[in-house]
Design an enzyme around this catalytic site. Structure first.
Site, PDB file in Angstrom:
ATOM      1  N   TYR A 115      44.763  60.293  12.073  1.00  0.00           N
ATOM      2  CA  TYR A 115      44.463  60.485  13.492  1.00  0.00           C
ATOM      3  C   TYR A 115      45.412  59.618  14.299  1.00  0.00           C
ATOM      4  O   TYR A 115      45.604  58.434  13.984  1.00  0.00           O
ATOM      5  CB  TYR A 115      43.012  60.080  13.783  1.00  0.00           C
ATOM      6  CG  TYR A 115      42.613  60.187  15.233  1.00  0.00           C
ATOM      7  CD1 TYR A 115      42.524  61.426  15.858  1.00  0.00           C
ATOM      8  CD2 TYR A 115      42.333  59.049  15.983  1.00  0.00           C
ATOM      9  CE1 TYR A 115      42.149  61.534  17.192  1.00  0.00           C
ATOM     10  CE2 TYR A 115      41.955  59.146  17.317  1.00  0.00           C
ATOM     11  CZ  TYR A 115      41.869  60.395  17.921  1.00  0.00           C
ATOM     12  OH  TYR A 115      41.491  60.475  19.234  1.00  0.00           O
TER      13      TYR A 115
ATOM     14  N   LYS B 276      43.780  48.709  19.649  1.00  0.00           N
ATOM     15  CA  LYS B 276      42.597  48.037  19.100  1.00  0.00           C
ATOM     16  C   LYS B 276      42.712  46.508  19.118  1.00  0.00           C
ATOM     17  O   LYS B 276      42.560  45.907  20.175  1.00  0.00           O
ATOM     18  CB  LYS B 276      42.281  48.625  17.718  1.00  0.00           C
ATOM     19  CG  LYS B 276      41.974  50.130  17.863  1.00  0.00           C
ATOM     20  CD  LYS B 276      41.472  50.848  16.654  1.00  0.00           C
ATOM     21  CE  LYS B 276      40.999  52.245  17.076  1.00  0.00           C
ATOM     22  NZ  LYS B 276      41.569  53.362  16.385  1.00  0.00           N
TER      23      LYS B 276
ATOM     24  N   ASP C 183      52.119  54.196  12.764  1.00  0.00           N
ATOM     25  CA  ASP C 183      50.991  54.071  13.690  1.00  0.00           C
ATOM     26  C   ASP C 183      50.053  53.003  13.133  1.00  0.00           C
ATOM     27  O   ASP C 183      49.228  53.257  12.267  1.00  0.00           O
ATOM     28  CB  ASP C 183      50.280  55.418  13.847  1.00  0.00           C
ATOM     29  CG  ASP C 183      49.090  55.328  14.815  1.00  0.00           C
ATOM     30  OD1 ASP C 183      48.829  54.218  15.335  1.00  0.00           O
ATOM     31  OD2 ASP C 183      48.431  56.362  15.037  1.00  0.00           O
TER      32      ASP C 183
HETATM   33  C1  PLP Z   1      42.154  54.610  17.214  1.00  0.00           C
HETATM   34  C2  PLP Z   1      43.456  55.161  16.797  1.00  0.00           C
HETATM   35  C3  PLP Z   1      44.311  55.792  17.708  1.00  0.00           C
HETATM   36  C4  PLP Z   1      43.894  56.117  19.121  1.00  0.00           C
HETATM   37  O1  PLP Z   1      43.657  54.972  19.871  1.00  0.00           O
HETATM   38  P1  PLP Z   1      42.761  55.102  21.228  1.00  0.00           P
HETATM   39  O2  PLP Z   1      42.859  53.749  21.827  1.00  0.00           O
HETATM   40  O3  PLP Z   1      41.396  55.495  20.757  1.00  0.00           O
HETATM   41  O4  PLP Z   1      43.389  56.157  22.064  1.00  0.00           O
HETATM   42  C5  PLP Z   1      45.570  56.164  17.286  1.00  0.00           C
HETATM   43  N1  PLP Z   1      45.975  55.930  16.030  1.00  0.00           N
HETATM   44  C6  PLP Z   1      45.171  55.343  15.111  1.00  0.00           C
HETATM   45  C7  PLP Z   1      45.693  55.090  13.740  1.00  0.00           C
HETATM   46  C8  PLP Z   1      43.891  54.951  15.465  1.00  0.00           C
HETATM   47  O5  PLP Z   1      43.085  54.396  14.538  1.00  0.00           O
END
Ligand code: PLP
Length: 439
Positions: free
Chosen positions: A151, A274, A246
């Protein structure tokens, strides 16, 4: 410490949920919060401290999702609270530059040498979306490779599910994503280098970038196979495509320098989120200077944000990342030891109950998959018994242990979790596995 409760009263949470459903689709502002995958109604949270959440009815829970990742130092960690309070007294936002942005950038670039320059944004979604725009501009190519089960936020081009077959063009993973956009994203199986080679062979000179979670968290926890990340680096370098790590979930989580440090990987672009905001909304995209200098006002790639680099968010980020950096030698070994104890303790209870369970863990992120087989990609994860996970989840919640409400999520813990929380969690799991067997 309060004792764990059974059959908690959730009267107030129930009323709050009814009210929320008048305003928000499903009663929530992010769909996973609705508990649809595990059944039952989500408790509303009133406050939290350290490793413990308190709901609107006064029930307490040991927290194993940490706001989906950010709360690595525990809730209401005093240095973070003080930093936010101090910043707020000087106004919540100016829309002009402040010294704090470079203060946090200095911490970020020290932890992530692959990030030579960066931009702060307000979410992980914005970070990955902007990284992909930059990769397309830098290569003059359109196609993006992502992996099934990873994701990367909810931007149109990244909401693409599994296509069957190696080089199958993506199908929209959401209504409202035009097929023309989805077709520019190839979704390939994780941990499968031949699939990546086949995609490059099928689309010569057309693939702008590979984006991946270097440790998957969003299909449940899946580690990269030995040599997998190095092979991706080699293929992208050979093909003139960019590698985008990511690390929104893994950054500052699996090590201070994320998966890049843990596995000795280099990437062209890196995204963070995060933890970097310490619980406030922050995202980062950054990487090699030559790419980042293509951004406006230096270059032709446009990207902007009214609240980007917000002073409260920077303060919380500096307090969190600064603490992690100063105390890395104690914090990360402690997270490893606590996570190992609870993850393996619960897995041992499953084994003695005769319940087939596969534990995948990288540091303080892990998943108990309700399946006997190894889980190295999304298809393996999808073979899990999600009904059994749902029974496990409900029983744990009723005993005061809050797990993320889906089989396909990673658990997290933080520096505030200790031996007492581990022991209580393992004891709760012993009871929960009886509920799983009872059906
Ligand atoms: C949570 C997450 C996102 C999206 O971040 P948001 O702040 O919720 O938009 C993108 N990539 C990864 C790997 C994530 O865990």
């Amino acid at each position: 410490m309060s004792s764990l409760i059974l059959s908690p009263d959730r009267t107030r949470s129930h009323a709050l949920q009814q009210r929320a459903e008048r305003f928000f689709p499903g009663g929530v502002n992010s769909p996973v919060r609705a508990f649809r995958a595990v059944g039952g109604a989500p408790p509303f949270i009133e406050k939290a401290e350290g490793a413990w959440l308190t709901d609107a009815d006064g029930n307490r829970y040991i927290d194993y999702f940490g706001s989906w990742g950010p709360m690595i130092l525990g809730h209401a960690f005093p240095p973070v609270v003080e930093a936010i309070e101090r910043a707020a007294r000087n106004s919540a936002s100016y829309g002009a530059s402040t010294a704090t942005e470079a203060d946090l950038a200095e911490l970020v670039t020290t932890c992530f040498p692959a990030i030579e320059k960066l931009r702060f944004v307000s979410s992980g979604t914005e970070a990955t979306m902007s990284a992909i725009r930059l990769a397309r501009a830098a290569t003059g190519r359109k196609i993006i490779i992502k992996f099934e089960g990873c994701y990367h936020g909810h931007a149109d081009g990244l909401l693409v599910k599994a296509g069957s077959g190696v080089a199958t063009l993506g199908i929209p993973g959401s209504a409202g994503v035009p097929e023309e956009i989805a077709q520019l994203t190839l979704a390939l199986p994780y941990n499968d280098i031949p699939a990546v080679e086949a995609a490059f062979a099928a689309h010569p000179g057309a693939i702008a970038a590979i984006i991946l979670e270097p440790v998957v968290g969003n299909a449940g926890c899946i580690a990269p196979a030995p040599g997998y990340l190095a092979a991706l680096r080699a293929v992208t370098a050979r093909e003139g495509a960019l590698l985008i790590a990511d690390e929104v979930m893994t950054g500052f989580r699996v090590s201070l320098g994320g998966a890049l440090q843990l596995y000795g990987l280099d990437a062209d672009l890196v995204t963070l989120g995060k933890i970097v905001g310490g619980g406030l909304p922050v995202g980062v995209f950054g990487g090699k200077r030559a790419f980042m200098d293509m951004l406006a006002p230096l270059g032709p790639v446009y990207q902007a944000g009214t609240l980007s680099g917000n002073p409260l968010a920077m303060a919380a980020g500096i307090a969190t990342v600064g603490y992690l950096q100063a105390h890395a030698a104690e914090v990360y070994p402690q997270l490893e030891a606590t996570s190992k104890a609870v993850a393996e303790g619960v897995a041992a209870e499953a084994a003695s109950a005769g319940i087939p369970l596969t534990l995948n863990r990288v540091g303080s992120m892990w998943t108990w998959f309700f399946t006997p087989g190894a889980v190295i990609n999304y298809d393996d994860a999808a073979r899990s018994d999600t009904a059994a996970f749902g029974r496990f989840h409900r029983s744990m919640l009723d005993q005061g242990v809050w797990l993320p409400p889906s089989q396909f999520e990673a658990m997290f813990l933080g520096a505030a979790h200790g031996e007492a929380e581990v022991a209580a969690t393992v004891a709760a799991a012993r009871e929960a596995f009886k509920a799983v067997l009872a059906g």
